[in-house]
Design a protein around this motif. Structure first.
Motif, PDB file in Angstrom:
ATOM      1  N   GLU A   1       5.000  31.973  50.084  1.00 29.58           N
ATOM      2  CA  GLU A   1       5.924  30.872  50.281  1.00 29.58           C
ATOM      3  C   GLU A   1       6.837  31.338  51.837  1.00 29.58           C
ATOM      4  O   GLU A   1       7.125  30.734  52.570  1.00 29.58           O
ATOM      5  N   PHE A   2       6.854  32.586  51.832  1.00 30.64           N
ATOM      6  CA  PHE A   2       7.140  33.257  53.127  1.00 30.64           C
ATOM      7  C   PHE A   2       6.646  34.695  53.209  1.00 30.64           C
ATOM      8  O   PHE A   2       5.868  35.083  52.244  1.00 30.64           O
TER       9      PHE A   2
ATOM     10  N   GLN B   1       8.574  36.010  65.365  1.00 31.09           N
ATOM     11  CA  GLN B   1       9.009  34.973  66.024  1.00 31.09           C
ATOM     12  C   GLN B   1       9.801  34.981  67.229  1.00 31.09           C
ATOM     13  O   GLN B   1       9.752  34.140  68.422  1.00 31.09           O
TER      14      GLN B   1
ATOM     15  N   ARG C   1      17.324  49.400  39.307  1.00 30.81           N
ATOM     16  CA  ARG C   1      18.686  49.314  40.137  1.00 30.81           C
ATOM     17  C   ARG C   1      19.570  50.307  39.530  1.00 30.81           C
ATOM     18  O   ARG C   1      19.696  50.427  38.319  1.00 30.81           O
TER      19      ARG C   1
ATOM     20  N   GLN D   1      25.022  52.478  43.803  1.00 34.04           N
ATOM     21  CA  GLN D   1      24.238  53.186  44.971  1.00 34.04           C
ATOM     22  C   GLN D   1      24.666  54.688  45.034  1.00 34.04           C
ATOM     23  O   GLN D   1      23.978  55.487  45.400  1.00 34.04           O
TER      24      GLN D   1
ATOM     25  N   ASP E   1      19.653  50.784  47.063  1.00 34.92           N
ATOM     26  CA  ASP E   1      20.373  51.107  45.677  1.00 34.92           C
ATOM     27  C   ASP E   1      19.273  50.834  44.573  1.00 34.92           C
ATOM     28  O   ASP E   1      19.682  50.489  43.426  1.00 34.92           O
TER      29      ASP E   1
ATOM     30  N   GLU F   1      12.790  44.088  38.930  1.00 34.90           N
ATOM     31  CA  GLU F   1      11.654  43.284  39.184  1.00 34.90           C
ATOM     32  C   GLU F   1      10.275  44.032  38.737  1.00 34.90           C
ATOM     33  O   GLU F   1      10.432  45.353  38.662  1.00 34.90           O
TER      34      GLU F   1
END
Ligand SMILES: Cc1cc2nc3c(=O)[nH]c(=O)nc-3n(C[C@H](O)[C@H](O)[C@H](O)COP(=O)(O)OP(=O)(O)OC[C@H]3O[C@@H](n4cnc5c(N)ncnc54)[C@H](O)[C@@H]3O)c2cc1C
Ligand SMILES: Cc1cc2nc3c(=O)[nH]c(=O)nc-3n(C[C@H](O)[C@H](O)[C@H](O)COP(=O)(O)OP(=O)(O)OC[C@H]3O[C@@H](n4cnc5c(N)ncnc54)[C@H](O)[C@@H]3O)c2cc1C
Ligand SMILES: Nc1ncnc2c1ncn2[C@@H]1O[C@H](COP(=O)(O)O)[C@@H](O)[C@H]1O
Lengths: 441, 324, 247
Positions: free
Chosen positions: A37-38, A120, A200, A203, A241, A285
């Motif tokens: 998608e990107f 780009q 995570r 930090q 972080d 994630e």
């Protein structure tokens, strides 16, 4: 054919974007097609981008306040593990604080997307601002071949034509096989699966725990118990972080030993050293991706043919010899060299192998092919049972004795070492290993 | 004295429980702040609902009764609401967040130059306005929003507050209303009603929701049977409303309805964030899914990993046994 | 709007999106799709309008790649604290002296789910409107909209010009193909400053303000029951009665 491009780049990973950047800077009319998608949306790395090629693509990239990278590496660690212990070689040097950095940690979905933005900008500044494109969410189905020369690509019903095609599709190299540069079938024992979690922290906690200073970062690789007997290794890299914690595991071994990657990762996380490192972190994630073993035996037959150049992991360009995984830097350099070759081809108006073979030459002269050839035995060595299990156990056993202080006479360390060797291996085996290692490293 | 006004929605000839929930909350806010708690009902038979409304503590019930309100149409509703606001001049005007409300809330705010916070999970009064909590980012997180204005409109997700009876004998204020055909900006041609005697999902105590795992008539029959044993409403994921297997009004989630029943049974639903956005506030969630890694299990209190065609028959049978 | 799928975190009450990515609101994608279908059937022109910072141009480009003819980008700095009412005022000011048949909007923003802008714009412009459209036809120059109401679907006829807010249940927005992407680069994007629209800056001050973000009260994942279907089904049914007490 008015709409014909100088080049079509298939894949917007590190390799494809590096090629695209080089094409844009050289005023070439090109099209980059990415199926995600990107750019970066589906890409996974550990991921340290080694070397300083990034500075070639985006000069002084570190000056940008919120660039695509997370931290630079000035602290490296290689850890041997057994069930309860870990024994590390640890190297930290302010020498690595100098710019351009020689290793930066990146998160691909952020990094690739950022790099695409830079490409780009380069397109906008080129003569083909209106005619060169980065197109996402589009999958190339086929490379169009005429008389065994690439002339364009096909996506759905649409066909697009170009003088040349750079295949930068990554490890699942279906198009590479379609054009006949690699056998249709690659045996599973040359494939690994990489899995990783992003964990995570606050930090400040992260910086204190890993002794990070400003944007400095640490890379840590693991051998031994980490993989629960599966061939492979582990890694831990510090991001802004978060940390990236993961494993690279042999697919065939996983299958034979009937283990699931995710379970092995949980096993790894239970090791006291890792448990301490990730305490209080939150997994935000999880991702998995196939990765090539970097074994030269599965390299494509050639890196080029008429109208086609092969870059990055599509060509199995990867080095995994224990101290680091190098894939992105190979991808980047090969992308740059391929694009430079296309620029030359355009100047000569000859896109056949006669010109494109220059790419192969550039690659052979570069550190990539030199390393891949030079360290091939080390790659094989790393994947032996001795290196995977016996050595880490032995090292940890030795470490335990060496660092234990008891109220009794301390044996000489040589005796400790011999004891450890006997328990986990034999002198003869180690002598063989030492011999092989000297040859391969 | 300032006034907190609650809009009482009527649907299918019944008081919407969700608006009584809002009224219950407004009553407690009014009591705590010394404001007057009032309600407004706008319907073809508006006055017949006054009794039901005063049970929840409204000291005044404003009634707008006109045949034109038999069905939802935004032009007359907007006109009536504007008129009510003009005459009551509430500092806070609260709504249950229904499709009817959503159709006019923005326009009413623009018309009355009022501040508006839509679809909140809770709200309270602050100095000079209202402070609310809203689920945002596909209901992954909450934000705190403040509206500072002498007129604040707020709409509340159903199930956010408990019903709380505190009977009052309310003063009834009839508000004149008439509307010329020429004022109608659009015409309602037809209403296609959801099939059958479905239970209103916003009001249901229990909901059985079907997802793509429910593949055929046999699956639908199992869903219906489970729903009838539990006296539950039937809901569906977008996968099934989109493909026409269930009526679109049964869709639960970000695009569809937001529900919060006591018991929510998700059958063959993967648990995409947009679906979860509509049901995560249910009290007890049961998920039946054959994929042990389906995200729905992350929100389920009881997760049954298995094929729904094998799980549902004994599940239904066991519940029947318990019920009898 | 920011991508709701992207990882996010809350730090000291502030929302931090790790990837600073903007995407096209799914409901607006449906509005664009519907406009394109109308154009294909009945002719006309499709123009898209977006208020946003300069990086919103990527999103605008996506709508152009789908097939819209032209675009207006009303430039915002991205730091303003606008709410739906502010956006509605800007859009209304923009549309005030334009000619159009239909203004299509999304029924809500995916990130905030406010669902206010559409009817606000209609009110400011005194347009007939309807919200939550799931279907749309043109009959005798009028728009016949199927809207999802609380219990059923309402068929509403609107004269033009009018405004409609669209549900994503209306259609499956087309994914731009390569030709569309290439063509989009040559389509005009008109850039407009808010100040040129003749609205008083003070009027755009939002009445509502997001003061902070917080985690949702976490819903703990409960227990997973795996094993023989018959057994676990009966076990959980029993637990619903004895433990959860919901039967
Ligand atoms: C867990 C893990 C950890 C790793 N750690 C490191 C590390 O620390 N350091 C390091 O240097 N390397 C690391 N690697 C290796 C590194 O990720 C790869 O070598 C690198 O990504 C290769 O880059 P590439 O551009 O060749 O391919 P990719 O990054 O895979 O990019 C290929 C792109 O092509 C697109 N694509 C594919 N097919 C098509 C098609 N038909 N049409 C359109 N687009 C298509 C894909 O979507 C993708 O974006 C790691 C890998 C894994 C899995
Ligand atoms: C802007 C937007 C708004 C949206 N709004 C909504 C909304 O309001 N409501 C909504 O629901 N969705 C909504 N969606 C769609 C949402 O993202 C998902 O696509 C949808 O919820 C998927 O429905 P599902 O779980 O039924 O189907 P799937 O995701 O296909 O899942 C089916 C599940 O059934 C399981 N299964 C299959 N067979 C069996 C079996 N025999 N036994 C047990 N389990 C089985 C599978 O393991 C799978 O987990 C929206 C999407 C967008 C982009
Ligand atoms: N900045 C903006 N630019 C263009 N349209 C907008 C903007 N903000 C809101 N809208 C429209 O209003 C709808 C959502 O309204 P709301 O949920 O109130 O934010 C969107 O789907 C758009 O159609």
């Amino acid at each position: 054919m008015e709409d014909k491009f100088d080049c079509i780049v298939i894949g917007g990973g590190v390799a494809g974007l590096a090629a695209a950047m080089t094409l844009a800077r050289n005023n070439m009319k090109f099209l980059l097609i990415e199926k995600g998608e990107f750019p970066g949306s589906k890409n996974v790395s550990g991921g340290v981008l080694w070397g300083s090629d990034l500075n070639k693509l985006v000069p002084n990239y570190w000056e940008e306040e919120d660039g695509g990278w997370d931290r630079f590496i000035n602290h490296r660690r290689l850890t041997f593990m057994d069930e309860q212990s870990s024994f590390s070689l640890d190297f930290k040097s302010s020498h690595f604080n100098e710019k351009p950095y020689t290793g930066v940690v990146v998160l691909r979905s952020k990094f690739d997307n950022w790099l695409a933005g830079k490409v780009q900008e380069a397109i906008d500044a080129s003569d083909f601002a209106m005619d060169s494109f980065i197109a996402t969410d589009i999958k190339v189905d086929e490379v169009i071949m005429e008389n065994d020369k690439a002339v364009g690509i096909k996506t759905g019903e649409d066909e697009f034509f170009a003088d040349s095609v750079i295949i930068a599709e990554g490890v699942n190299n279906l198009l590479t096989r379609q054009v006949g540069l690699q056998d249709k079938y690659v045996p599973a024992d040359h494939m690994l699966t990489g899995i990783k979690e992003i964990i995570r922290f606050d930090q400040k906690v992260l910086e204190d725990r890993f002794q990070l200073n400003g944007l400095s970062g640490m890379s840590n690789e693991f051998v031994g118990w980490a993989t629960n007997g599966i061939e492979g290794g582990g890694f831990l890299y510090t991001n802004r972080d978060t940390i990236s914690l993961g494993l690279v595991l042999g697919l065939k071994d996983l299958r034979e030993k009937k283990q699931k990657p995710y379970d092995v990762l949980n096993h790894f996380k239970q090791h006291p050293t890792i448990a301490d490192a990730i305490k209080g972190g939150e997994v935000v994630e999880y991702s998995a991706h196939v990765v090539s073993s970097g074994d030269s035996r599965v390299m494509p037959k050639e890196l080029y043919k008429d109208g086609i150049l092969l870059v990055g992991e599509a060509a199995n360009l990867l080095m995994n010899a224990g101290k680091a995984i190098q894939g992105m830097d190979y991808a980047m350099r090969s992308g740059i060299l391929a694009a430079e070759t296309i620029v030359e081809a355009k100047a000569k108006n000859d896109y056949t192998s006669a010109t494109l073979k220059e790419y192969r030459k550039k690659m052979d002269d570069s550190y990539i092919m030199k390393d891949i050839k030079g360290f091939q035995d080390a790659v094989h060595l790393l994947h032996t049972d001795v290196m995977q299990n016996k050595v880490p156990n032995l090292v940890c056993d030795f470490g335990r004795q060496f660092f234990s202080i008891k109220n009794e006479p301390t044996p000489k360390s040589e005796k400790m070492l011999l004891g450890a060797i006997k328990r986990h291996s034999s002198l003869w085996e180690l002598a063989k290993l030492g011999f092989k290692a000297r040859k391969s490293l | 004295m300032s006034t907190i006004l609650t809009y009482i929605a009527i649907s299918d000839g019944k008081l919407k429980r969700s608006s009584l929930e809002v009224l219950s909350h407004c009553k407690s806010l009014a009591d705590a702040s010394g404001a007057s708690c009032e309600a407004v009902v706008i319907d073809a038979k508006a006055s017949s609902f006054v009794d039901g409304i005063q049970k929840y503590g409204a000291s005044k019930v404003h009634v707008v009764e006109d045949p034109i309100f038999k069905n939802h149409m935004n032009t007359p509703l907007l006109k009536a609401l504007s008129k009510v606001m003009g005459s009551v001049n509430p500092s806070v005007f609260a709504f249950a967040s229904t499709e009817g409300t959503k159709d006019v809330l923005g326009a009413l705010a623009a018309n009355q130059n009022a501040a508006v916070i839509a679809d909140v999970a809770s709200f309270e009064l602050i100095d000079g306005g209202v402070k609310a909590k809203r689920p945002v980012m596909a209901a992954k997180i909450m934000n705190n929003t403040e509206a500072k204005s002498d007129k604040v409109l707020v709409s509340v997700r159903s199930g956010s507050y408990d019903l709380n009876e505190s009977p009052e004998s309310a003063e009834v204020v009839n508000i004149d209303f008439s509307m010329d055909d020429s004022e109608m900006k659009s015409t309602l041609r037809e209403i296609i009603s959801a099939s059958g005697d479905t239970i209103d999902l916003n009001e249901a105590e229990a909901i059985v929701a079907a997802g793509r795992g429910v593949k055929d008539e046999e699956g639908k029959a199992l869903i219906s049977e489970l729903a009838s044993v539990l006296k539950a409403g039937i809901g569906a994921s977008r996968a099934l409303t989109e493909s026409g297997v269930y009526d679109p009004s049964l869709q639960i989630g970000q695009t569809g309805k937001v529900v919060s029943p006591q018991l929510y049974i998700a059958v063959g639903i993967s648990g995409a964030i947009q679906h979860v956005a509509g049901m995560a506030n249910s009290k007890v969630i049961v998920a039946i899914n054959k994929d042990p890694d389906a995200p729905i299990f992350e929100v389920a209190d009881y997760g049954i990993v298995g094929d729904l065609y094998k799980v549902l028959p004994p599940f239904i049978e066991e519940i029947k046994k318990i019920k009898s | 709007m920011p991508d709701v799928y992207a990882p996010l975190q809350i730090k000291e009450g502030e929302l931090i999106m790790d990837a600073d990515r903007m995407v096209l609101n799914a409901y607006d994608a449906s509005a664009v799709e519907e406009a394109l279908v109308l154009k294909e059937k009945h002719g006309g022109e499709v123009e898209v309008v977006c208020i946003g910072p300069s990086k919103a141009s990527e999103t605008i480009r996506k709508a152009l790649a789908m097939g819209a003819d032209k675009a207006t980008h009303i430039l915002a700095s991205g730091d303003e604290e606008y709410d739906s009412a502010s956006y509605a005022k800007i859009l209304s000011a923009f549309f005030k002296d334009k000619e159009y048949d239909v203004i299509g909007l999304g029924k809500q923003s995916q990130d905030t789910d406010s669902g206010l802008t559409g009817s606000m714009v209609a009110e400011h412009l005194s347009l007939p409107y309807t919200t939550n459209a799931v279907g749309l036809e043109v009959e005798n120059g009028n728009l016949v909209v199927k809207r999802q109401g609380d219990s059923g679907q309402e068929m509403i006829e609107l004269p033009t010009p009018c405004a409609v807010t669209c549900s994503n249940d209306m259609n499956d927005p087309r994914i731009p193909n390569l030709k569309g992407i290439m063509a989009s680069k040559r389509k005009p994007i008109d850039q407009v400053e808010i100040s040129s629209l003749g609205i008083d800056e003070a009027e755009l001050q939002a009445d509502t303000k997001v003061t902070s973000y917080e985690e949702k009260p976490a819903r703990q994942a409960g227990k997973k029951y795996e094993g023989e279907a018959e057994e676990v089904a009966r076990e959980v049914a029993q637990l619903l009665d004895t433990e959860a007490n919901v039967l």
